[in-house]
Scaffold this motif. Structure first.
Motif, PDB file in Angstrom:
ATOM      1  N   UNK A 178       0.797  -1.239   0.000  1.00  0.00           N
ATOM      2  CA  UNK A 178       0.000   0.000   0.000  1.00  0.00           C
ATOM      3  C   UNK A 178       0.826   1.284   0.000  1.00  0.00           C
ATOM      4  N   UNK A 179       1.784   1.404   0.888  1.00  0.00           N
ATOM      5  CA  UNK A 179       2.554   2.627   0.979  1.00  0.00           C
ATOM      6  C   UNK A 179       3.390   2.911  -0.252  1.00  0.00           C
ATOM      7  N   UNK A 180       3.872   1.850  -0.905  1.00  0.00           N
ATOM      8  CA  UNK A 180       4.733   2.011  -2.072  1.00  0.00           C
ATOM      9  C   UNK A 180       3.955   2.393  -3.321  1.00  0.00           C
ATOM     10  N   UNK A 181       2.654   2.155  -3.322  1.00  0.00           N
ATOM     11  CA  UNK A 181       1.850   2.430  -4.511  1.00  0.00           C
ATOM     12  C   UNK A 181       1.863   3.907  -4.890  1.00  0.00           C
ATOM     13  N   UNK A 182       2.026   4.764  -3.894  1.00  0.00           N
ATOM     14  CA  UNK A 182       2.047   6.200  -4.175  1.00  0.00           C
ATOM     15  C   UNK A 182       3.241   6.588  -5.026  1.00  0.00           C
ATOM     16  N   UNK A 183       4.304   5.797  -4.964  1.00  0.00           N
ATOM     17  CA  UNK A 183       5.529   6.093  -5.703  1.00  0.00           C
ATOM     18  C   UNK A 183       5.700   5.172  -6.908  1.00  0.00           C
ATOM     19  N   UNK A 184       4.608   4.709  -7.461  1.00  0.00           N
ATOM     20  CA  UNK A 184       4.650   3.791  -8.592  1.00  0.00           C
ATOM     21  C   UNK A 184       4.075   4.451  -9.839  1.00  0.00           C
ATOM     22  N   UNK A 185       4.841   4.469 -10.915  1.00  0.00           N
ATOM     23  CA  UNK A 185       4.360   5.026 -12.178  1.00  0.00           C
ATOM     24  C   UNK A 185       3.114   4.277 -12.629  1.00  0.00           C
ATOM     25  N   UNK A 200     -17.970   2.778 -13.368  1.00  0.00           N
ATOM     26  CA  UNK A 200     -18.572   1.478 -13.638  1.00  0.00           C
ATOM     27  C   UNK A 200     -17.573   0.379 -13.926  1.00  0.00           C
ATOM     28  N   UNK A 201     -16.366   0.744 -14.340  1.00  0.00           N
ATOM     29  CA  UNK A 201     -15.349  -0.247 -14.682  1.00  0.00           C
ATOM     30  C   UNK A 201     -14.622  -0.728 -13.437  1.00  0.00           C
ATOM     31  N   UNK A 202     -14.081  -1.921 -13.534  1.00  0.00           N
ATOM     32  CA  UNK A 202     -13.352  -2.516 -12.411  1.00  0.00           C
ATOM     33  C   UNK A 202     -11.888  -2.076 -12.447  1.00  0.00           C
ATOM     34  N   UNK A 203     -11.682  -0.762 -12.323  1.00  0.00           N
ATOM     35  CA  UNK A 203     -10.336  -0.189 -12.324  1.00  0.00           C
ATOM     36  C   UNK A 203     -10.218   0.737 -11.126  1.00  0.00           C
ATOM     37  N   UNK A 204      -9.163   0.570 -10.361  1.00  0.00           N
ATOM     38  CA  UNK A 204      -8.976   1.445  -9.199  1.00  0.00           C
ATOM     39  C   UNK A 204      -7.494   1.698  -8.975  1.00  0.00           C
ATOM     40  N   UNK A 205      -7.196   2.893  -8.509  1.00  0.00           N
ATOM     41  CA  UNK A 205      -5.820   3.269  -8.213  1.00  0.00           C
ATOM     42  C   UNK A 205      -5.746   3.817  -6.797  1.00  0.00           C
ATOM     43  N   UNK A 206      -4.566   3.677  -6.201  1.00  0.00           N
ATOM     44  CA  UNK A 206      -4.360   4.198  -4.852  1.00  0.00           C
ATOM     45  C   UNK A 206      -3.990   5.669  -4.850  1.00  0.00           C
ATOM     46  N   UNK A 207      -3.891   6.266  -6.044  1.00  0.00           N
ATOM     47  CA  UNK A 207      -3.473   7.656  -6.167  1.00  0.00           C
ATOM     48  C   UNK A 207      -4.578   8.467  -6.828  1.00  0.00           C
TER      49      UNK A 207
END
Length: 240
Positions: A178-185, A200-207
């Motif tokens: 989780x914490x590293x996701x913020x620094x992921x391209x 509606x799509x099954x797409x999600x980002x942590x940023x």
């Protein structure tokens, strides 16, 4: 800023026999897997998102970015042939910008286009998933190209370092921790895919999208700036 001669030389170097083979194998693998998954599961939005996000965006795009980004300048620095380019009346910023555009274009052609095709194969672009991931792959191509182009100017082991980054950070840590996701391209690009596809799509980002846009711009602009600065520090034999 764009120099056609530098671009032509860079295209020729990137699309040499060995690199071209690798560049073709990776997207071909994605398309084969996409066809097999569609044959076994039919059109499934969730499966499509998992394959395009978990394999294509997290692994395929950064790997191709490594090949294109480091290959755009790294070999010339390693074998010393860059001195012939630097001896010409061409601005070093122009050299870096041109090589970045070529590397980004190569990455987009061999990554974003196959992602779009794979998305159509998997679910016919239902809920704009194919287009969303293609947009994300295109934006990520630019950021990765800038990052790995910089790496190619500062290290003789750019390919190895780039592969470690792509396979461990982006494909593994950036996808799961989780914490590293913020620094992921990958996660920054995924935020744009989520925006394009909608809720509606099954797409999600942590940023969040604004944060993703800023970080993508910083990495792309910063990588290009520092690569240009590093190239300016290279001196030719006989220069004072």
């Amino acid at each position: 800023m764009y120099n056609p001669t530098v671009a032509r030389l860079t295209w020729r170097a990137l699309l040499g026999r060995r690199r071209a083979l690798i560049l073709c194998v990776l997207p071909a693998l994605l398309l084969v897997v996409a066809a097999a998954v569609r044959a076994m599961n039919g059109a499934d939005d969730a499966v499509t998102s998992q394959l395009l996000g978990g394999f294509a965006l997290a692994t395929l795009v950064p790997l191709i970015g490594v090949i294109a980004g480091t290959g755009a300048i790294g070999p010339e620095i390693d074998d010393g042939s860059v001195v012939y380019l630097l001896s010409k009346p061409v601005g070093r910023t122009s050299i870096i910008v041109t090589k970045l555009l070529v590397a980004a274009g190569t990455t987009a052609v061999f990554a974003a286009v196959p992602v779009l095709v794979a998305g159509f194969v998997l679910n016919g672009n239902s809920q704009q998933i194919a287009v969303a991931y293609a947009v994300a792959a295109t934006v990520a191509s630019l950021a990765y190209s800038a990052l790995f182009l910089l790496l190619g100017t500062v290290s003789r082991h750019a390919v190895v370092i780039g592969l470690v980054y792509a396979l461990i950070w982006e494909a593994l840590i950036g996808s799961l921790v989780p914490g590293a996701k913020t620094l992921s391209v990958q996660q920054w690009a995924l935020a744009l895919a989520e925006k394009v596809a909608g809720s509606g799509a099954d797409i999600s980002s942590s940023v969040a999208v604004p944060t993703a846009v800023v970080l993508l711009a910083v990495v792309t602009g910063g990588g290009t700036l520092f690569a240009g600065q590093k190239l300016r520090t290279l001196t030719l034999a006989g220069e004072e």
